[in-house]
Design an enzyme around this catalytic site. Structure first.
Site, short mmCIF file in Angstrom:
data_model
loop_
_atom_site.label_atom_id
_atom_site.label_comp_id
_atom_site.label_asym_id
_atom_site.label_seq_id
_atom_site.Cartn_x
_atom_site.Cartn_y
_atom_site.Cartn_z
N ARG A 82 35.40 44.22 44.22
CA ARG A 82 36.38 43.38 44.92
C ARG A 82 36.62 43.94 46.31
O ARG A 82 36.75 45.14 46.48
CB ARG A 82 37.70 43.38 44.14
N LYS A 92 47.04 47.46 33.86
CA LYS A 92 47.72 46.28 33.33
C LYS A 92 46.72 45.25 32.80
O LYS A 92 46.89 44.73 31.70
CB LYS A 92 48.59 45.61 34.41
N ARG A 134 35.93 50.65 40.90
CA ARG A 134 36.03 49.51 40.01
C ARG A 134 35.01 48.42 40.35
O ARG A 134 34.86 48.06 41.51
CB ARG A 134 37.45 48.96 40.17
N ARG A 177 56.15 40.02 41.09
CA ARG A 177 55.72 41.12 41.94
C ARG A 177 56.76 41.46 43.01
O ARG A 177 56.54 42.36 43.81
CB ARG A 177 54.42 40.71 42.63
N ARG A 179 47.52 48.31 49.37
CA ARG A 179 48.09 47.65 48.19
C ARG A 179 49.11 48.55 47.52
O ARG A 179 50.14 48.09 47.04
CB ARG A 179 46.98 47.28 47.20
#
Ligand code: AMP
Length: 216
Positions: free
Chosen positions: A162, A15, A129, A90, A173
């Site tokens: 992160r 996204k 990531r 969300r 998550r």
């Protein structure tokens, strides 16, 4: 008429990457609630301090704070042409708030592209990531590594992983996404606004499909 796009898809679906590209291609503003929280964290605001403790655990920031932050952001001048909402709404409470917010502006959600990616690919993507401390640009150790390890190609700042991109938190998550965010798929499908996008293809192919959807 202003266009309001809700990008749906689980964490790691692409996204943020796609919203960055679409913003350049369309002139729509990009509102990423995760990105806004990370700015608050960097600036050590009160909201940032609260958000950090929740985000590190993969949990949501309370709805009222998140909704107020989006309301303020969407009222700024750069959102006049419309926005791409990334990571918001969300859950159903936030979706209802979005409806009210846009109705008050004489508008409504235009289209909801839903980027679909299989779970094993999501885990692989999220756990490799790396994010730039300065520009927020995202790299991946396998798919899009920076030229120099640990350094942002765009601005030379340091890259970091992160805390919420570690394997355990990623799994949490994804679970929270299934429980709380996936009901929005039906919510927008019932309104005839949902368009499914195959997300497990090269970045530019996903962009092409998204642009075709936004033009309709
Ligand atoms: P993201 O960058 O979209 O993956 O978001 C990172 C984290 O920020 C999430 O795991 C949540 O802790 C928090 N967050 C982002 N957007 C929202 C939202 N709409 N509602 C509540 N928490 C959010």
């Amino acid at each position: 008429m202003a266009k309001y796009v809700v990008l749906l898809g689980s964490p790691g679906a692409g996204k943020g990457t796609q919203a960055d590209i679409l913003t350049k291609e369309t002139g729509l503003a990009h509102i990423s609630t995760g990105g806004l929280f990370r700015e608050h964290i960097a600036q050590k605001t009160e909201l940032g301090i609260l958000a950090q403790s929740l985000m590190d655990k993969g949990e949501f920031v309370p709805d009222d704070l998140t909704i107020a932050m989006v309301k303020e952001r969407i009222s700024r001048a750069d959102c006049e042409q419309g926005v791409i909402l990334d990571g918001f709404p969300r859950n159903p409470v936030q979706a209802d708030a979005t409806k009210l917010m846009l109705n008050a502006m004489g508008s409504s959600v235009s289209v909801v592209p839903y980027i679909i990616v299989p779970e094993d690919v999501l885990i692989q993507r999220l756990s490799g990531r790396w994010t730039c401390r300065n520009s927020g640009h995202v790299y991946h150790t396998m798919f899009s590594p920076p030229e120099k390890e640990g350094i942002c190609d765009l601005c030379g700042a340091e890259l970091y992983q992160r805390v919420d991109d570690t394997v355990e938190t990623v799994k949490k998550r994804l679970r929270i996404y299934m429980e709380r965010t996936s009901p929005l798929i039906d919510y927008y499908r019932k309104q005839g606004k949902l368009v499914e996008i195959e997300g497990d293809q090269p970045i530019d192919s996903v962009t092409k499909d998204l642009l075709a959807t936004l033009k309709k």
